[in-house]
Design a protein around this motif. Structure first.
Motif, PDB file in Angstrom:
ATOM      1  N   THR A 163      22.821  63.291  11.866  1.00  0.00           N
ATOM      2  CA  THR A 163      22.863  64.583  12.601  1.00  0.00           C
ATOM      3  C   THR A 163      22.372  65.338  13.180  1.00  0.00           C
ATOM      4  O   THR A 163      23.297  65.864  14.076  1.00  0.00           O
ATOM      5  N   HIS A 164      22.158  65.671  12.483  1.00  0.00           N
ATOM      6  CA  HIS A 164      20.556  67.087  12.737  1.00  0.00           C
ATOM      7  C   HIS A 164      19.753  66.495  11.700  1.00  0.00           C
ATOM      8  O   HIS A 164      19.525  66.178  10.377  1.00  0.00           O
ATOM      9  N   ALA A 165      18.560  68.407  11.787  1.00  0.00           N
ATOM     10  CA  ALA A 165      17.152  67.838  11.073  1.00  0.00           C
ATOM     11  C   ALA A 165      17.272  68.993   9.772  1.00  0.00           C
ATOM     12  O   ALA A 165      15.915  69.353   9.389  1.00  0.00           O
ATOM     13  N   HIS A 166      18.203  68.749   9.584  1.00  0.00           N
ATOM     14  CA  HIS A 166      18.261  70.450   8.498  1.00  0.00           C
ATOM     15  C   HIS A 166      17.840  69.741   7.205  1.00  0.00           C
ATOM     16  O   HIS A 166      18.729  69.047   6.952  1.00  0.00           O
ATOM     17  N   ASP A 167      16.620  70.596   5.739  1.00  0.00           N
ATOM     18  CA  ASP A 167      17.143  70.314   4.947  1.00  0.00           C
ATOM     19  C   ASP A 167      17.597  69.158   4.235  1.00  0.00           C
ATOM     20  O   ASP A 167      17.624  68.487   3.792  1.00  0.00           O
ATOM     21  N   ASP A 168      18.946  69.761   4.139  1.00  0.00           N
ATOM     22  CA  ASP A 168      20.219  69.556   3.250  1.00  0.00           C
ATOM     23  C   ASP A 168      21.093  68.412   4.000  1.00  0.00           C
ATOM     24  O   ASP A 168      21.424  67.169   3.644  1.00  0.00           O
ATOM     25  N   HIS A 169      20.013  67.624   4.916  1.00  0.00           N
ATOM     26  CA  HIS A 169      20.702  66.713   5.618  1.00  0.00           C
ATOM     27  C   HIS A 169      19.887  65.510   6.206  1.00  0.00           C
ATOM     28  O   HIS A 169      20.070  63.570   5.989  1.00  0.00           O
ATOM     29  N   VAL A 170      18.263  65.521   6.065  1.00  0.00           N
ATOM     30  CA  VAL A 170      16.912  64.100   6.068  1.00  0.00           C
ATOM     31  C   VAL A 170      16.601  64.515   4.761  1.00  0.00           C
ATOM     32  O   VAL A 170      15.268  63.750   4.621  1.00  0.00           O
ATOM     33  N   GLY A 204      24.007  73.576  19.110  1.00  0.00           N
ATOM     34  CA  GLY A 204      24.518  73.975  19.028  1.00  0.00           C
ATOM     35  C   GLY A 204      23.899  74.754  17.778  1.00  0.00           C
ATOM     36  O   GLY A 204      23.792  75.701  17.280  1.00  0.00           O
ATOM     37  N   HIS A 205      24.553  74.433  16.644  1.00  0.00           N
ATOM     38  CA  HIS A 205      24.615  74.339  15.505  1.00  0.00           C
ATOM     39  C   HIS A 205      22.682  74.352  15.073  1.00  0.00           C
ATOM     40  O   HIS A 205      21.912  74.498  13.969  1.00  0.00           O
ATOM     41  N   ALA A 206      22.351  73.366  15.771  1.00  0.00           N
ATOM     42  CA  ALA A 206      20.391  72.805  15.796  1.00  0.00           C
ATOM     43  C   ALA A 206      20.322  72.254  17.211  1.00  0.00           C
ATOM     44  O   ALA A 206      21.622  71.600  17.671  1.00  0.00           O
ATOM     45  N   GLY A 237      28.415  66.039  11.503  1.00  0.00           N
ATOM     46  CA  GLY A 237      27.602  66.794  10.845  1.00  0.00           C
ATOM     47  C   GLY A 237      27.838  67.948  11.010  1.00  0.00           C
ATOM     48  O   GLY A 237      29.043  68.078  10.301  1.00  0.00           O
ATOM     49  N   ASP A 238      27.284  69.041  11.622  1.00  0.00           N
ATOM     50  CA  ASP A 238      27.451  70.344  11.368  1.00  0.00           C
ATOM     51  C   ASP A 238      28.123  71.344  12.285  1.00  0.00           C
ATOM     52  O   ASP A 238      27.852  72.473  12.318  1.00  0.00           O
ATOM     53  N   THR A 239      28.859  69.976  13.316  1.00  0.00           N
ATOM     54  CA  THR A 239      28.476  70.474  14.796  1.00  0.00           C
ATOM     55  C   THR A 239      29.878  71.170  14.175  1.00  0.00           C
ATOM     56  O   THR A 239      30.620  72.083  14.369  1.00  0.00           O
TER      57      THR A 239
HETATM   58 ZN   LIG Z   1      22.994  72.137   8.963  1.00  0.00          ZN
END
Ligand SMILES: [Zn+2]
Length: 201
Positions: free
Chosen positions: A62-69, A126-128, A145-147
């Motif tokens: 959903t995006h590349a923040h470290d807690d997701h990838v 927006g979030h990323a 994701g975090d949107t």
């Molecule tokens: Zn995030």
């Protein structure tokens, strides 16, 4: 029969020199034969417990923040499936993974079929910058994701985030979905598009 399976995995999220403890949702969409994994936080074994012996067609980020990838490359080795990410999240990906890239770029409108059901990519920056949502019209749900969370938009206080942009993404793209669409989020409980539209931005 296509279904959505789920687990909560605990670990850390780090950005801008701060580290937080977080619980991440992972979502697995598919039938008895094949599936896709939406986000790869913290723990390959926890994800494999949900996947079981099914063929994984793709690891969708959903995006590349470290807690997701964080474990996306390790999961790729285990299941031999492509990691897919929107390329606008390259700067975030490179904060976590300096020696691996993802395999395929996601783009707005990209469609993917798994277990006979369709997932459509909605780019929601927006979030990323490369944040995307995955809409499954036949299942009546969207993976945000975090949107979008239960209670409103994801955080925009850190680097690479933009508050005006996330609100525009939610208004223009997510609030265009039917009210009864179930929202499966990156953290915390489900909500619906109608409930979030009613509570405003
Ligand atoms: Zn995030």
């Amino acid at each position: 029969m296509t279904r959505v399976d789920h687990a909560v995995v605990s670990g850390t999220f780090s950005l801008d020199g701060e580290t937080h403890q977080v619980d991440n949702n992972i979502w697995v969409v598919g039938d008895d034969r094949e599936c896709v994994v939406i986000d790869a936080p913290h723990d390959v074994e926890a994800i494999m417990d949900v996947v079981g012996d099914r063929t994984v067609k793709a690891i969708l980020c959903t995006h590349a923040h470290d807690d997701h990838v964080r474990v996306a490359p390790a999961l790729r080795e285990r299941v031999v499936a492509p990691i897919m990410l929107h390329p606008d999240d390259r700067p975030l990906w490179e904060l976590t993974h300096t020696d691996h890239l993802w395999d395929l770029d996601l783009a707005d409108g990209f469609e993917l079929t798994v277990g006979g059901t369709q997932l459509r990519v909605i780019h929601t920056p927006g979030h990323a910058p490369g944040a995307v949502c995955f809409h499954a019209p036949e299942l009546g749900c969207v993976f945000t994701g975090d949107t979008l969370f239960q209670g409103g938009p994801g955080a925009t206080g850190r680097s690479f985030s933009d508050e005006d942009l996330i609100k525009e993404s939610i208004r223009a793209r997510l609030f265009a979905l039917p009210d009864d669409t179930v929202v499966h989020t990156g953290h915390g409980d489900d909500t619906t598009i109608g409930a979030e539209r009613a509570s405003g931005l």
